[in-house]
Design an enzyme around this catalytic site. Structure first.
Site, PDB file in Angstrom:
ATOM      1  N   LEU A  50      25.026  -8.187 137.181  1.00 32.85           N
ATOM      2  CA  LEU A  50      24.995  -6.778 137.143  1.00 32.85           C
ATOM      3  C   LEU A  50      23.923  -6.291 138.261  1.00 32.85           C
ATOM      4  CD1 LEU A  50      25.199  -3.650 135.971  1.00 32.85           C
ATOM      5  CD2 LEU A  50      23.793  -4.526 134.054  1.00 32.85           C
ATOM      6  N   ASP A  51      22.566  -6.553 137.741  1.00 37.00           N
ATOM      7  CA  ASP A  51      21.380  -6.188 138.793  1.00 37.00           C
ATOM      8  C   ASP A  51      20.487  -7.401 138.672  1.00 37.00           C
ATOM      9  OD1 ASP A  51      19.266  -5.293 139.776  1.00 37.00           O
ATOM     10  OD2 ASP A  51      18.504  -3.882 138.069  1.00 37.00           O
ATOM     11  N   PRO A  52      20.723  -8.353 139.832  1.00 33.58           N
ATOM     12  CA  PRO A  52      21.400  -8.150 140.996  1.00 33.58           C
ATOM     13  C   PRO A  52      22.878  -8.485 140.769  1.00 33.58           C
ATOM     14  CG  PRO A  52      20.482 -10.267 141.070  1.00 33.58           C
ATOM     15  CD  PRO A  52      19.830  -9.613 139.712  1.00 33.58           C
TER      16      PRO A  52
END
Length: 385
Positions: free
Chosen positions: A131-133
């Protein structure tokens, strides 16, 4: 000289069945010839498979590095859902046995050291594919490409880029947060300085929460603060050299009221007592846990605004806003489906050998985004000319 990729065998070893392991594992069972889920014990792996409805579609295994090594074959794909410090030893074993490697974590120096040997062996090292990253990178590449087409690569311009992501409670509580994993990690991240660009200059915030500001997303007010080091991503996202960054920041998103609610936590962080902070993490996790009745919410907002010297402007943004359900958390859906998508591209041979961070071109990013949307990771794009 281009290294030929080592053909994938069709076998995937998914290591770890924590809170980010979700329906992405099921999509791999549809694609791979064989999937093995490795967990602390074989019974816990089997329990996790039953919980995911995959009891008859994947094989449970008790994980140790030596046990995995005994079952690895050339061309296998190893997916690490373990803590980041454990990635490098796993990758070392993958290179030794000719297996590809994938994870959702940021690239560490220890992992980077293994990349030349992996490249020489034709092996894919897929990182930052969650997702993030992960999805944040896809959004950024897609936005930069659209802006470059609208403004022009050689046109002097200034720009503002922001990328904020957060996992928050779907139903806010008085603390504006619920802990589902690694409470100490949440606190220690706040103790790490953040470097970003603001007002056209590099800025370092030794206490990231002190740089918190209001941020309105789709009419809703959040609080955001910078984290880690944003500066290297200017080059990674391919922003033209003739464009000057007024603001470039990647950071964390929290619910409105977070700064006030966490004031006592920040006072403890300022004192810097490691023993006390470890104890505080345990206390907070016990006081504000995520229970089976709670639903999480993931919000990822990435935006880019470019203003050319001629006065021409372009503005665009992606918003992902998902709430978990009884079957799967929003976080697990976003992380596991993105990572599984990357693994499928390892299996089909479309990722090049060596280091890959999710999709690293606009065209590939658009492809990944189309596939993610098709698989239930929904998001919106808004563009203003």
């Amino acid at each position: 000289m281009t290294t030929e990729p080592a053909p994938a065998s069709g076998t995937v070893h998914w290591i770890g069945a924590g809170l980010s392991t979700g329906s992405g594992l099921a999509t791999l069972c549809d694609t791979a010839d064989r999937v093995r889920l490795w967990h602390r014990t074989e019974s816990r792996a089997a329990d996790a498979l039953r919980g995911l409805g995959l009891a008859d579609r994947a094989e449970p295994r008790a994980y140790t590095l030596s046990a995995l090594a005994g079952e690895l074959a050339p061309g296998d794909v190893v997916v690490s859902m373990l803590p980041a410090p454990e990635h490098a030893p796993l990758l070392t074993e993958c290179v030794r046995q000719g297996a590809h490697f994938a994870c959702s974590s940021y690239v560490s120096e220890a992992v980077l050291e293994q990349v030349p040997a992996a490249l020489k062996a034709g092996l894919v090292v897929l990182t930052e594919a969650g997702l993030d990253p992960g999805i944040d990178h896809l959004f950024a590449h897609a936005l930069v490409a659209r802006a470059r087409e609208a403004i022009g690569d050689e046109t002097p311009a200034s720009y503002t880029f922001t990328s904020y992501c957060g996992g928050v409670p779907a139903v806010p509580n008085d603390f504006t947060y619920r802990f589902s994993w690694a409470p100490a990690g949440v606190l220690n991240a706040l103790r790490s300085p953040a470097r970003y660009l603001e007002g056209g200059a590099q800025t370092v915030s030794e206490r990231p929460w002190e740089a918190t500001r209001r941020h309105v997303v789709d009419g809703e007010t959040f609080e955001v603060y910078p984290n880690r080091d944003s500066v290297p991503f200017v080059a990674q996202y391919g922003l033209p050299d003739v464009w000057t960054p007024a603001t470039f920041v990647r950071g964390t998103l929290r619910l409105e009221g977070w700064l006030r609610a966490w004031d006592g936590v920040f006072e403890e962080l300022k004192a810097g007592d490691d023993t006390r902070i470890a104890a505080l993490a345990r206390e907070l996790a016990a006081t504000y846990p995520t229970t089976d009745d709670d639903r999480d919410r993931v919000v990822l907002a990435v935006s880019l605004e470019v203003r050319a010297e001629s006065g021409r402007t372009w503005k665009g943004g992606y918003l992902l806003d998902l709430v978990g359900d009884a079957e799967e958390s929003a976080m697990a859906r976003c992380v596991s489906r993105t990572l599984a998508l990357g693994v499928r591209h390892v299996l089909d041979g479309s990722l090049p050998p060596g280091l890959n961070r999710a999709a690293e071109t606009a065209a590939r990013s658009e492809e990944w985004l189309r596939e993610l949307a098709h698989e239930g990771v929904q998001f919106n794009l808004r563009v203003d000319h």
